[in-house]
Design a protein around this motif. Structure first.
Motif, short mmCIF file in Angstrom:
data_model
loop_
_atom_site.label_atom_id
_atom_site.label_comp_id
_atom_site.label_asym_id
_atom_site.label_seq_id
_atom_site.Cartn_x
_atom_site.Cartn_y
_atom_site.Cartn_z
N GLY A 1 0.59 -1.11 0.00
CA GLY A 1 -0.05 -0.01 -0.01
C GLY A 1 0.58 1.39 -0.12
O GLY A 1 0.38 2.41 0.61
N PHE A 2 2.08 1.23 -0.66
CA PHE A 2 2.83 2.73 -0.88
C PHE A 2 3.26 2.60 -2.00
O PHE A 2 3.33 1.79 -2.94
N ILE A 3 4.03 3.60 -2.36
CA ILE A 3 4.79 3.74 -3.73
C ILE A 3 6.26 3.82 -3.40
O ILE A 3 6.65 4.45 -2.83
N MET A 4 6.92 2.86 -4.25
CA MET A 4 8.34 3.04 -4.08
C MET A 4 9.03 4.22 -5.00
O MET A 4 8.22 4.69 -6.06
N CYS B 1 10.26 4.49 0.34
CA CYS B 1 8.85 4.67 0.17
C CYS B 1 9.01 6.14 -0.56
O CYS B 1 9.73 7.21 0.02
N ASN B 2 7.83 6.51 -1.01
CA ASN B 2 7.70 7.91 -1.67
C ASN B 2 7.52 8.99 -0.79
O ASN B 2 7.65 10.18 -0.97
N LYS B 3 7.41 8.68 0.48
CA LYS B 3 6.96 9.54 1.49
C LYS B 3 8.29 9.55 2.50
O LYS B 3 8.32 10.35 3.59
N GLU B 4 9.53 9.31 1.72
CA GLU B 4 10.67 9.30 2.38
C GLU B 4 11.34 10.76 2.68
O GLU B 4 10.93 11.42 1.49
N GLY B 5 11.89 11.20 3.81
CA GLY B 5 12.39 12.52 3.62
C GLY B 5 11.26 13.66 3.83
O GLY B 5 10.18 13.46 3.99
N PHE B 6 11.76 14.80 3.60
CA PHE B 6 10.79 16.12 3.82
C PHE B 6 11.17 17.04 2.53
O PHE B 6 12.36 17.26 2.24
#
Length: 208
Positions: A54-57, A78-83
């Motif tokens: 359920g996430f985007i690489m 994960c595409n939500k890595e970092g800021f």
């Protein structure tokens, strides 16, 4: 080749068992020691796992061999890595961009061994945000063309190349300046010699 015509990807786990990466096996969890035939196979596997969970690489950092310049280490996140860096808004009327990065630490790291296979050397499973798994009967689209991130990588590569070219240009400029200084000194030396010769001729003519 599967019955619907899709090509299954084959990887090998640390115990030597072959794994077919298809819709049916995309729920296989990565583990340290898992082996792949290529970097691309590792991307396909983790993308299938990401879509199932359920996430985007996102294709992230890499390292190159000092010997031949080929990629030998890759981090998939994960595409939500970092800021995302906050930038001042150009207009108050523009809507703020949606928050897409939340500092998620989920990732795998794969490294190319001397034997040629790519091995998982690190796996972080936990995410810090909700996941949206793909339905069991849903078809999966391989998201390997992470365009924005590939552009980021290309920009970093071009920036590094630009810095190298700037250093090279600065070195050439320094060498050119040295040549020009030498030419100027040589020209001044010739001018002094010519002046001395002219003065000597004048003195000889005045004695006649």
């Amino acid at each position: 080749m599967s019955e619907d015509g899709d090509m299954d990807q084959i990887v090998e786990s640390s115990n030597g068992k072959e794994l077919a990466i298809s819709d049916a096996s995309s729920d296989i969890e990565p583990c340290v020691g898992m082996e792949f035939e290529s970097e691309e196979a590792a991307k396909v596997f983790y993308d299938a796992y990401a879509t199932h969970v359920g996430f985007i690489m996102r294709v992230d950092a890499f390292r190159r061999s000092m010997r031949d310049g080929k990629v030998v280490w890759r981090r998939l996140v994960c595409n939500k890595e970092g800021f995302r860096k906050l930038r001042p808004r150009r207009s108050e009327n523009r809507k703020p961009r949606a928050v897409t990065r939340e500092g998620c630490k989920a990732m795998i790291v794969v490294k190319k061994e001397k034997a040629g296979k790519w091995v998982v050397t690190r796996f972080v499973k936990e995410h810090n945000h909700p996941l949206v798994p793909t339905p069991a009967n849903g078809r999966r689209t391989v998201l390997l063309s992470q365009t924005p991130d590939e552009k980021d990588i290309k920009i970093r590569e071009l920036t590094a190349e630009l810095q190298r070219e700037r250093k090279r240009s600065a070195a050439y400029q320094e060498q050119l300046d040295m040549v020009l200084r030498d030419m100027e000194e040589h020209s001044n030396h010739l001018s002094r010699n010519i002046d001395d010769i002219v003065q000597s001729v004048k003195e000889i003519e005045s004695r006649r």
